[in-house]
Design a protein around this motif. Structure first.
Motif, PDB file in Angstrom:
ATOM      1  N   LEU A 233      64.544   7.964 -31.339  1.00 62.07           N
ATOM      2  CA  LEU A 233      65.103   7.643 -30.026  1.00 62.07           C
ATOM      3  C   LEU A 233      66.621   7.599 -30.159  1.00 62.07           C
ATOM      4  CD1 LEU A 233      62.689   4.651 -29.214  1.00 62.07           C
ATOM      5  CD2 LEU A 233      62.334   7.097 -28.746  1.00 62.07           C
ATOM      6  N   ILE A 234      67.305   8.466 -29.442  1.00 57.17           N
ATOM      7  CA  ILE A 234      68.760   8.580 -29.619  1.00 57.17           C
ATOM      8  C   ILE A 234      69.490   7.983 -28.417  1.00 57.17           C
ATOM      9  CG2 ILE A 234      70.676  10.162 -29.990  1.00 57.17           C
ATOM     10  CD1 ILE A 234      68.883  12.009 -31.455  1.00 57.17           C
ATOM     11  N   VAL A 235      70.330   7.005 -28.736  1.00 58.23           N
ATOM     12  CA  VAL A 235      71.126   6.310 -27.728  1.00 58.23           C
ATOM     13  C   VAL A 235      72.578   6.418 -28.169  1.00 58.23           C
ATOM     14  CG1 VAL A 235      71.504   4.060 -26.620  1.00 58.23           C
ATOM     15  CG2 VAL A 235      69.191   4.734 -27.291  1.00 58.23           C
ATOM     16  N   ASP A 236      73.517   6.382 -27.217  1.00 52.97           N
ATOM     17  CA  ASP A 236      74.911   6.500 -27.644  1.00 52.97           C
ATOM     18  C   ASP A 236      75.319   5.310 -28.518  1.00 52.97           C
ATOM     19  OD1 ASP A 236      74.812   4.835 -25.465  1.00 52.97           O
ATOM     20  OD2 ASP A 236      76.564   5.662 -24.447  1.00 52.97           O
ATOM     21  N   SER A 237      75.083   4.096 -28.017  1.00 50.85           N
ATOM     22  CA  SER A 237      75.407   2.921 -28.847  1.00 50.85           C
ATOM     23  C   SER A 237      74.555   1.740 -28.421  1.00 50.85           C
ATOM     24  CB  SER A 237      76.891   2.576 -28.747  1.00 50.85           C
ATOM     25  OG  SER A 237      77.108   1.686 -27.669  1.00 50.85           O
ATOM     26  N   GLU A 238      74.593   0.708 -29.234  1.00 45.82           N
ATOM     27  CA  GLU A 238      73.796  -0.488 -28.945  1.00 45.82           C
ATOM     28  C   GLU A 238      74.295  -1.210 -27.705  1.00 45.82           C
ATOM     29  OE1 GLU A 238      75.909  -0.083 -31.305  1.00 45.82           O
ATOM     30  OE2 GLU A 238      77.216  -1.835 -31.490  1.00 45.82           O
ATOM     31  N   GLU A 239      75.469  -0.800 -27.210  1.00 41.12           N
ATOM     32  CA  GLU A 239      76.000  -1.431 -25.998  1.00 41.12           C
ATOM     33  C   GLU A 239      75.305  -0.943 -24.733  1.00 41.12           C
ATOM     34  OE1 GLU A 239      80.276  -0.966 -25.985  1.00 41.12           O
ATOM     35  OE2 GLU A 239      80.269  -1.245 -28.170  1.00 41.12           O
ATOM     36  N   SER A 240      74.531   0.124 -24.866  1.00 37.60           N
ATOM     37  CA  SER A 240      73.833   0.662 -23.692  1.00 37.60           C
ATOM     38  C   SER A 240      72.576  -0.169 -23.453  1.00 37.60           C
ATOM     39  CB  SER A 240      73.474   2.133 -23.922  1.00 37.60           C
ATOM     40  OG  SER A 240      74.650   2.892 -23.968  1.00 37.60           O
ATOM     41  N   LEU A 241      72.712  -1.106 -22.541  1.00 36.38           N
ATOM     42  CA  LEU A 241      71.706  -2.155 -22.399  1.00 36.38           C
ATOM     43  C   LEU A 241      70.352  -1.616 -21.938  1.00 36.38           C
ATOM     44  CD1 LEU A 241      71.321  -5.222 -22.618  1.00 36.38           C
ATOM     45  CD2 LEU A 241      71.978  -5.390 -20.204  1.00 36.38           C
ATOM     46  N   LEU A 242      70.368  -0.858 -20.869  1.00 38.76           N
ATOM     47  CA  LEU A 242      69.091  -0.364 -20.333  1.00 38.76           C
ATOM     48  C   LEU A 242      68.375   0.550 -21.343  1.00 38.76           C
ATOM     49  CD1 LEU A 242      67.381  -0.389 -17.555  1.00 38.76           C
ATOM     50  CD2 LEU A 242      68.288   1.930 -17.336  1.00 38.76           C
ATOM     51  N   PRO A 243      69.055   1.531 -21.949  1.00 45.42           N
ATOM     52  CA  PRO A 243      68.383   2.356 -22.962  1.00 45.42           C
ATOM     53  C   PRO A 243      67.864   1.542 -24.145  1.00 45.42           C
ATOM     54  CG  PRO A 243      70.377   3.451 -22.224  1.00 45.42           C
ATOM     55  CD  PRO A 243      70.393   2.079 -21.624  1.00 45.42           C
ATOM     56  N   MET A 244      68.610   0.519 -24.560  1.00 44.45           N
ATOM     57  CA  MET A 244      68.128  -0.279 -25.690  1.00 44.45           C
ATOM     58  C   MET A 244      66.855  -1.041 -25.297  1.00 44.45           C
ATOM     59  SD  MET A 244      69.960   0.413 -28.321  1.00 44.45           S
ATOM     60  CE  MET A 244      69.664  -0.872 -29.542  1.00 44.45           C
TER      61      MET A 244
END
Lengths: 418, 418
Positions: A233-244
């Motif tokens: 699962l690729i997310v830009d960063s841990e700051e992206s609340l909804l994707p995390m």
């Protein structure tokens, strides 16, 4: 109340390096003494971030404070039950010294982050024209869109790079998924510009514009890799609340296979991927699958993952409160190129002992390459890393034999709809 | 002297169907009574071939006669040691009735087929520009050619399709490895002809001309597949004596992995592959390996297989007699296309139960495809087949989901240098 005694209640062992307790204490003090303390869940301070988190799924029901320099997750309690043991004095000092501030902040932070419900979601297959799971899924959904629909939002499937898909190549002119930066999106039209630059502007107009209120609420982007990554699962960063939160939901509900999280954005780097034009996004990376090939097993996995993620959005939209949690994720720190001859040609292959070992620890002096003559080349780094995208076909031209990742635990604040 | 009692001495159990002993006896008689009986090891007769073989590696040291209709391999003895048991009368009749003829023929056939020693051997990597094991091996050998050298012949490594290799694609204009037919090799030069047609003529001039006395004695051609084929040895047909002996030698000496033999030429079809320009050839097909990727494990396997094959040539050149043998091989009967929508787009994937099952039996009513909606499609053939090249990336455009193979046992006559 030594941390070691409370692991089951959310305490975590300290990281490799001894923290600078004094600096942390001062930083926390400065942050919390600030009368302008925002109602966000984050407080920046020199050694990282201070996180006020909501009750967590897996550990205590009490609000907690996370001390990033130490790695400890400390329950936030206004009435300290007993004098702490001698060896936990540093934490005690922190907590005692800022008791009042912490209590006030905890009250402020008890509410989870609130985000507007999602109304428009896009699902992109074929950002790379030879990664077939997403291409055939998107084509399937374009023929039969019912499978994607939920009650509270619309889902729009689309093909990312139609010309590359037709030719069954990754891209025609340049990698589309590295083209969604301000540089390309705001550049003036030019006659000789690559097809993908034109395409990126069109996609940005349709699903963005990037960073604007008009942008789609969410975009999924479907990828395959030739590396044995399983589901990633690729997310830009841990700051992206909804994707995390979405990743956390997937990890708990799609249990047939591990779903590690890959945080791709280097510090200070601008987002560049196709789903960065939407307000939030998630890329699925499934492998191993050769380019130009569709495997039924991976196709089914990807379809089920999207169904799971759409269920999450539906729950969120309907008001489910998603509490704070802690989660492990891999954060990129850089990339390792192949050894090369002076003429630039590669002179070695990924070592058989590293091949297919994505997300497993690679320690200093472990073999990483084998030359065509048979010699071993060892990893010269000083710390353990977790390689990913090992021997990905499309990364030879990017001079990447593997991505170098660090494993981190992040505390993610709670989430609910506005 | 019942066959069952002599399995250890080279007897073979009878095949499924009871043989027509009378017809076989007459056929053998007619063949051997012919005063024009050639000095070849083969005698054609209606139920197949009669093979006079040399002493066999694995069983008796005596010359044998193989009765194809029955599947028995009978030692050829001029002095019958004892009256046979009642239940072996059919074999006894055959042997007794043609005793004199058999003795004469056995003497004539005792010598194996003789072929001139090999002086010039070529090894081609990159006939397909994105199959990396052979490309990096050929490049390695071009930098350091010593590894390929043996005492009695020269070995010339070369890159098959340099322009495709540079672009890291299978081909530029058309598939080079389907271009070595009379049609292309003898066509007049034209301005708009594909690059590979020009290239095929050049290769034919350098390593052929095909079918001429000037041609190289042998050519290896190195390939990868995305299919889970393991190691596969590709020969045009079982009639290619030297390559079949080479395969047999490889199977006995490269024991780390099975090395099935794939006979690619359909009946009546002209050879079309790059190694058909030499007097004889062998293609190695190793997988699974994604296009554009080099895996160290497959690279090492391919290098070892070539070393083994070169050792065989060296032994042959130095006079080693290679006796006759029986060998199992897979012979292509046709190809299976993907199911398609009316617009030509594929509508189904290889079924998960067939995926990766190369060279395993596929029976009538076994599932072979799964549509994108999830329905199963079954194999409608009447007989068991052995699929190969299942889900090969490069074969989507050729409309081939898998090759359909039959398993056969072939008797190969002995071989020695002239």
């Amino acid at each position: 109340m030594h941390p070691q005694g409370h692991q089951g209640a959310g305490w975590r062992p300290a990281p490799q390096q001894a923290p600078d307790w004094g600096a942390e204490a001062i930083a926390v003090g400065l942050a919390l003494a600030n009368p302008q303390l925002p109602l966000s869940s984050w407080v920046e301070f020199p050694s990282g971030r201070l996180l006020f988190s909501l009750p967590c799924y897996s550990c205590t029901a009490a609000p907690k404070i996370w001390l990033p320099a130490s790695g400890f997750c400390v329950p936030l309690i206004t009435h300290w039950p007993q004098h702490p043991a001698e060896d936990s004095v540093p934490i005690w000092i922190v907590l005692r010294f800022f008791h009042t501030c912490l209590s006030r902040a905890a009250a402020e932070m008890a509410a989870s982050c609130r985000i507007k419900p999602l109304s428009r979601v896009a699902v992109c297959g074929g950002t790379h024209g030879n990664e077939m799971s997403g291409i055939y899924l998107a084509k399937h959904w374009l023929r039969d869109p019912m499978e994607l629909q939920r009650g509270s939002f619309t889902v729009t499937p689309f093909l990312g790079n139609p010309r590359a898909i037709e030719k069954c190549v990754r891209y025609v002119g340049r990698d589309l998924n590295r083209t969604f930066t301000t540089e390309f999106l705001s550049s003036a039209e030019a006659e000789d510009e690559p097809y993908e630059v034109v395409l990126a502007r069109e996609i940005n107009q349709t699903y963005g514009p990037k960073g604007s209120a008009q942008a789609f609420d969410f975009m999924f982007d479907l990828h395959n890799t030739t590396a044995s990554m399983g589901i990633c699962l690729i997310v830009d960063s841990e700051e992206s609340l909804l994707p995390m939160h979405m990743c956390h939901y997937i990890q708990m509900h799609y249990t047939r296979s591990p779903c590690p999280i890959y945080l791709y954005k280097l510090p200070g780097e601008e987002t560049y991927s196709i789903n960065s034009v939407a307000k939030a996004g998630l890329a699925l990376e499934l492998g191993p699958q050769p380019q130009q090939v569709v495997r039924a097993d991976l196709f089914t996995q990807m379809r089920d993952l999207i169904a799971c993620a759409l269920d999450f959005i539906e729950l969120f939209n309907k008001g489910t409160v998603f509490p704070a949690f802690e989660i492990d994720a891999y954060k990129i720190t850089g990339c390792m190129d192949y050894p090369r001859y002076p003429d630039g040609e590669i002179s070695a292959m990924v070592h058989p002992k590293l091949q297919d070992k994505n997300f497993l620890p690679l320690n200093p002096r472990d073999p990483i390459f084998q030359t065509f003559s048979g010699e071993e080349i060892l990893y010269e780094g000083n710390t353990t890393i977790y390689p990913a995208f090992i021997n990905e076909a499309a990364y030879y031209e990017k001079k990447v034999a593997f991505a170098m990742m660090e494993e981190h635990t992040f505390s993610i604040p709670g989430l609910q709809r506005e």
